[in-house]
Scaffold this motif. Structure first.
Motif, PDB file in Angstrom:
ATOM      1  N   LEU A 126      -8.855 -23.705  16.676  1.00 56.32           N
ATOM      2  CA  LEU A 126      -7.421 -23.739  16.941  1.00 56.32           C
ATOM      3  C   LEU A 126      -6.852 -25.157  16.822  1.00 56.32           C
ATOM      4  CD1 LEU A 126      -6.981 -21.248  19.906  1.00 56.32           C
ATOM      5  CD2 LEU A 126      -6.638 -20.890  17.464  1.00 56.32           C
ATOM      6  N   PRO A 127      -5.581 -25.258  16.404  1.00 61.47           N
ATOM      7  CA  PRO A 127      -5.003 -26.584  16.118  1.00 61.47           C
ATOM      8  C   PRO A 127      -4.455 -27.313  17.343  1.00 61.47           C
ATOM      9  CG  PRO A 127      -3.441 -24.888  15.552  1.00 61.47           C
ATOM     10  CD  PRO A 127      -4.657 -24.182  16.051  1.00 61.47           C
ATOM     11  N   PHE A 128      -5.075 -27.167  18.498  1.00 66.19           N
ATOM     12  CA  PHE A 128      -4.653 -27.955  19.666  1.00 66.19           C
ATOM     13  C   PHE A 128      -5.756 -28.932  20.017  1.00 66.19           C
ATOM     14  CE2 PHE A 128      -2.871 -23.667  20.499  1.00 66.19           C
ATOM     15  CZ  PHE A 128      -1.543 -23.984  20.315  1.00 66.19           C
ATOM     16  N   ASP A 129      -5.382 -29.903  20.852  1.00 69.10           N
ATOM     17  CA  ASP A 129      -6.387 -30.806  21.410  1.00 69.10           C
ATOM     18  C   ASP A 129      -7.303 -30.009  22.343  1.00 69.10           C
ATOM     19  OD1 ASP A 129      -6.724 -33.941  21.664  1.00 69.10           O
ATOM     20  OD2 ASP A 129      -7.267 -33.006  23.552  1.00 69.10           O
ATOM     21  N   SER A 130      -8.565 -30.450  22.479  1.00 67.07           N
ATOM     22  CA  SER A 130      -9.525 -29.653  23.268  1.00 67.07           C
ATOM     23  C   SER A 130      -9.097 -29.517  24.724  1.00 67.07           C
ATOM     24  CB  SER A 130     -10.904 -30.280  23.179  1.00 67.07           C
ATOM     25  OG  SER A 130     -10.901 -31.558  23.780  1.00 67.07           O
ATOM     26  N   VAL A 131      -8.468 -30.558  25.318  1.00 66.99           N
ATOM     27  CA  VAL A 131      -8.070 -30.434  26.733  1.00 66.99           C
ATOM     28  C   VAL A 131      -6.977 -29.384  26.887  1.00 66.99           C
ATOM     29  CG1 VAL A 131      -8.752 -32.670  27.630  1.00 66.99           C
ATOM     30  CG2 VAL A 131      -6.567 -32.438  26.465  1.00 66.99           C
ATOM     31  N   ILE A 132      -6.054 -29.329  25.901  1.00 66.08           N
ATOM     32  CA  ILE A 132      -4.987 -28.329  25.952  1.00 66.08           C
ATOM     33  C   ILE A 132      -5.589 -26.937  25.783  1.00 66.08           C
ATOM     34  CG2 ILE A 132      -2.776 -27.646  24.963  1.00 66.08           C
ATOM     35  CD1 ILE A 132      -2.476 -30.395  25.790  1.00 66.08           C
ATOM     36  N   ARG A 133      -6.550 -26.802  24.852  1.00 66.16           N
ATOM     37  CA  ARG A 133      -7.201 -25.496  24.633  1.00 66.16           C
ATOM     38  C   ARG A 133      -7.848 -25.008  25.921  1.00 66.16           C
ATOM     39  NH1 ARG A 133      -9.578 -27.586  19.786  1.00 66.16           N
ATOM     40  NH2 ARG A 133     -11.585 -27.560  20.823  1.00 66.16           N
ATOM     41  N   ASN A 134      -8.608 -25.920  26.573  1.00 65.47           N
ATOM     42  CA  ASN A 134      -9.263 -25.543  27.822  1.00 65.47           C
ATOM     43  C   ASN A 134      -8.255 -25.074  28.853  1.00 65.47           C
ATOM     44  OD1 ASN A 134     -11.929 -25.975  27.170  1.00 65.47           O
ATOM     45  ND2 ASN A 134     -11.794 -28.169  27.593  1.00 65.47           N
ATOM     46  N   PHE A 135      -7.135 -25.797  28.913  1.00 64.46           N
ATOM     47  CA  PHE A 135      -6.117 -25.453  29.897  1.00 64.46           C
ATOM     48  C   PHE A 135      -5.577 -24.051  29.629  1.00 64.46           C
ATOM     49  CE2 PHE A 135      -1.626 -25.633  31.330  1.00 64.46           C
ATOM     50  CZ  PHE A 135      -1.889 -25.739  32.674  1.00 64.46           C
ATOM     51  N   TYR A 136      -5.295 -23.748  28.343  1.00 58.14           N
ATOM     52  CA  TYR A 136      -4.801 -22.412  28.005  1.00 58.14           C
ATOM     53  C   TYR A 136      -5.847 -21.341  28.322  1.00 58.14           C
ATOM     54  CZ  TYR A 136      -0.596 -24.095  25.684  1.00 58.14           C
ATOM     55  OH  TYR A 136       0.615 -24.655  25.435  1.00 58.14           O
ATOM     56  N   VAL A 137      -7.103 -21.647  28.022  1.00 60.35           N
ATOM     57  CA  VAL A 137      -8.162 -20.657  28.278  1.00 60.35           C
ATOM     58  C   VAL A 137      -8.217 -20.318  29.763  1.00 60.35           C
ATOM     59  CG1 VAL A 137     -10.657 -20.291  28.297  1.00 60.35           C
ATOM     60  CG2 VAL A 137      -9.565 -21.262  26.282  1.00 60.35           C
ATOM     61  N   VAL A 138      -8.219 -21.353  30.618  1.00 63.38           N
ATOM     62  CA  VAL A 138      -8.349 -21.071  32.046  1.00 63.38           C
ATOM     63  C   VAL A 138      -7.089 -20.376  32.561  1.00 63.38           C
ATOM     64  CG1 VAL A 138      -7.469 -23.198  33.092  1.00 63.38           C
ATOM     65  CG2 VAL A 138      -9.347 -21.991  34.153  1.00 63.38           C
ATOM     66  N   LEU A 139      -5.940 -20.768  31.981  1.00 62.90           N
ATOM     67  CA  LEU A 139      -4.700 -20.106  32.385  1.00 62.90           C
ATOM     68  C   LEU A 139      -4.776 -18.616  32.041  1.00 62.90           C
ATOM     69  CD1 LEU A 139      -2.445 -21.639  33.708  1.00 62.90           C
ATOM     70  CD2 LEU A 139      -1.197 -21.646  31.552  1.00 62.90           C
ATOM     71  N   GLY A 140      -5.260 -18.329  30.839  1.00 61.12           N
ATOM     72  CA  GLY A 140      -5.411 -16.937  30.415  1.00 61.12           C
ATOM     73  C   GLY A 140      -6.359 -16.173  31.322  1.00 61.12           C
ATOM     74  N   LEU A 141      -7.489 -16.806  31.634  1.00 63.09           N
ATOM     75  CA  LEU A 141      -8.477 -16.168  32.518  1.00 63.09           C
ATOM     76  C   LEU A 141      -7.853 -15.855  33.874  1.00 63.09           C
ATOM     77  CD1 LEU A 141     -11.804 -18.134  31.917  1.00 63.09           C
ATOM     78  CD2 LEU A 141     -11.442 -15.692  31.637  1.00 63.09           C
ATOM     79  N   ILE A 142      -7.108 -16.843  34.412  1.00 61.94           N
ATOM     80  CA  ILE A 142      -6.505 -16.650  35.736  1.00 61.94           C
ATOM     81  C   ILE A 142      -5.526 -15.475  35.703  1.00 61.94           C
ATOM     82  CG2 ILE A 142      -4.936 -17.672  37.433  1.00 61.94           C
ATOM     83  CD1 ILE A 142      -6.225 -20.357  36.834  1.00 61.94           C
TER      84      ILE A 142
END
Lengths: 353, 306
Positions: free
Chosen positions: A171-187
């Motif tokens: 995905l075309p985001f920075d890795s920290v942003i990707r992680n943030f979206y992933v955890v947000l999605g999980l939550i």
């Protein structure tokens, strides 16, 4: 319970909730300002928020066990660690297993293994008094940590596992942003799922068990089976949090499984409000604020030579005592309970309830 | 020195430490009615209390260095100081934390975790996280035991076993033959009935905390004497102590003695068990506990375990 007398409109905020909301707004405002002022780097801020998200997941997992079903699980660190190690060992490049599979397989392995371990530990303890579960789970946590530390041929032992892949590399985001979206999605997924579950007949039975187990038995419910299901569900959520953690931190060692991790999550549940998933959000944020805030203090306020680790330990210990003593329901208790009262209300229960 | 008799001798010493911890834990369980997770750290507090006491008494008066059973007099005084510290801390904690709380046993259990962390944090703030020892020369094995039994038994081990025996017998006499002991047994059996019979149960509870705290501290001092003094020593041994209490039957003091003996022996006999490494000694005690929970959850000498 006074809340029963003046039952609030569902969805409306009472004064505590408003205060919490204002506090949150101020907290995030300060974070934003300090980011603009350059005190906190944006990448670090997003890392912290992702870490807080992981604690929110852990807190929701424990909430299913302690908040819904009244099960005392002192092996949060173990189930989290089982999930984390499954993911790390299956996917990492320096894992002794040498599989290097896609992170999805790590998640599958984590879910299966944590569910199996939860069943195994639940069989001897869930039929007994609740304090046996507390003792047995603390023991389980130690056994899991010892196994990971000593079985080097499988786990790398004290050297730990590194070379863990990042999530969604394409995905075309920075890795920290990707992680943030992933955890947000999980939550979001876990939150919606738990809310649905909480309101389902299954959730109702669990809350009845927590309030009065004999009553649930008398209504013909197999309380053992319900407790087992809650225990497994909570453990799997914790393992999922562990999976996310290894892809966030990219390193995992046996020291991460120290029992203190378990008590951080307990603080989050108790402080946020037992049984409340909104409270879990506050609790998770608070824990990361405590952990990282004390690290910050280290350089700013406390004179050199004073060790900050015991101060943090003391703070956590006192917080547990004070919350249980003065605000047992936590900051954001569940808004409306179908079954009146909780564990604490057993001795009360006047005719007006 | 890795023969079966040697393991049994080591087991005797370790059993003593576990027995002292288990008695106090079981007393709290039966009278205050909750699983006290701070009990291990109470042992730590006692061990560090004796550390301070040892510094104070060392050479404080003529004769402090005189050796009795291979250990200086100042050590015995330090042991008493440690037990006093353990008792005082236990009573203060009960006064400040547990008594004002109008809470059930589960809330008390969770609170005791907070108490445990606070104890350890305070010890660590004061003494640092490093390892300490009691600065007593490590006398070699006693010749008598080496020649007759072929085992290495130091004077430290002998003192630990002897003093534990004295403490356990003293507790037995107290429970069986004194008014306080009768009151304690009555309160443990049925608190409400004890109360209507005119027993001041609050005083009994305080006595129980004093005894439990002092014995835990003695266990901590002996653990420090046998191995090393460090802030996590108590928390690390807590689980083994719990295993002993559950094995003996929660609330039974005599069960705790028996359970402590069995668990302590098993712990030290781990090298004899095939296919299990020494690093899993705590895990073996834990597995034993789980088996007990499956087979006989009320323990060897316990009543019901609803």
């Amino acid at each position: 319970m006074s809340a029963a007398a003046t039952l609030p409109v569902v969805g409306a905020l009472n004064s505590t909730e408003r205060n919490v909301l204002i506090g949150l707004a101020v907290f995030f405002g300060l974070l934003f300002v300090s980011m603009l002022a350059g005190v906190i780097q944006p990448r670090y801020l997003f890392f912290l928020l992702s870490l807080a998200g992981m604690y929110v997941l852990l807190t929701m997992g424990l909430n299913v066990q302690w908040g819904y079903a009244g099960l005392i699980n002192f092996s949060v660190a173990a189930f989290w660690g089982i999930g984390a190690y499954c993911a790390a060992l299956v996917t990492a490049s320096n894992s002794p297993l040498g599989l290097e599979l896609h992170p999805v397989f790590g998640l599958v392995a984590a879910v299966v293994v944590s569910a199996l371990v939860a069943v195994l530990i639940g069989i001897p303890t869930l039929r007994l008094r609740e304090d046996y579960l507390a003792i047995a789970t603390l023991g389980l946590a130690e056994v899991v940590r010892l196994l990971i530390l000593n079985e080097e041929q499988w786990t790398n032992g004290s050297a730990g596992v590194s070379g863990i892949p990042r999530l969604f590399e394409g995905l075309p985001f920075d890795s920290v942003i990707r992680n943030f979206y992933v955890v947000l999605g999980l939550i979001v997924v876990v939150y919606l799922f738990l809310r649905r579950v909480h309101q389902s007949p299954w959730g109702r039975v669990l809350r009845t068990i927590r309030a009065d187990e004999d009553l649930a038995e008398a209504l013909g419910k197999d309380t053992y089976a319900f407790k087992m299901q809650a225990f497994v569900l909570g453990s799997v959520i914790m393992a999922a949090a562990g999976v996310f953690y290894v892809h966030l931190n990219l390193y995992l060692g046996p020291d991460d499984l120290e029992p203190i991790q378990t008590f951080y999550v307990w603080i989050a549940v108790i402080l946020g409000g037992t049984g409340s998933n909104r409270g879990a959000m506050i609790g998770g944020l608070t824990v990361v604020a405590i952990l990282e805030g004390t690290r910050f203090l280290n350089t700013a306020v406390i004179p050199a030579g004073v060790d900050v680790a015991p101060l943090r330990l003391l703070f956590v210990g006192l917080l547990i005592i004070l919350v249980i003593r003065y605000r047992e329901e936590g900051l954001l208790p569940p808004q409306h309970e179908l079954v009146a009262g909780g564990v604490a209300d057993e001795k009360g229960g006047g005719p007006d309830e | 020195m890795s023969s079966l008799p040697q393991f049994l001798a080591n087991g005797m010493v370790f059993s003593c430490i576990i027995v002292l911890g288990a008695i106090g834990l079981s007393l709290v369980y039966s009278i205050a009615d909750f699983a006290n997770f701070a009990h291990g750290d109470l042992m730590t507090v006692g061990a560090f209390g004796a550390l301070v006491g040892g510094r104070y008494f060392e050479g404080a008066f003529p004769g402090a260095d005189v050796s009795v059973f291979g250990l200086p007099v100042s050590f015995y005084l330090a042991l008493l100081a440690g037990m006093a510290v353990g008792a005082v801390v236990a009573v203060l904690t009960e006064r400040i934390v547990y008594r004002p709380m109008d809470a059930g046993s589960i809330e008390l259990l969770i609170t005791s975790i907070g108490v445990a962390l606070s104890y350890r944090a305070l010890v660590q703030l004061q003494f640092g996280a490093g390892r300490r020892s009691y600065d007593i020369g490590r006398g070699g094995p006693i010749d008598f035991f080496r020649e007759t039994l072929g085992i290495g038994m130091t004077s430290r081990s002998l003192v630990i076993v002897t003093l534990t025996f004295v403490l356990v017998v003293a507790l037995h006499l107290l429970l069986q033959y004194t008014t306080l002991g009768r009151k304690m047994r009555a309160t443990s059996d049925n608190p409400s009935l004890a109360k209507v019979s005119g027993i001041r149960t609050e005083n009994v509870v305080v006595a129980m905390w004093i005894i439990g705290g002092a014995l835990a501290a003695a266990g901590g001092v002996f653990l420090g004497l046998d191995t090393i003094v460090r802030p996590r020593m108590g928390f690390d041994i807590l689980l083994v102590v719990f295993a002993a209490v559950i094995l003996g039957g929660i609330g039974s003091v005599y069960g705790a003695m028996l359970g402590g003996f069995v668990i302590g022996m098993t712990h030290e006999l781990t090298p004899v068990i095939p296919l299990v490494g020494v690093e899993y000694d705590s895990a073996v005690a834990f597995i034993l506990m789980v088996i007990i929970l499956l087979v006989r959850p009320s323990g060897i000498m316990g009543g019901e375990a609803a």
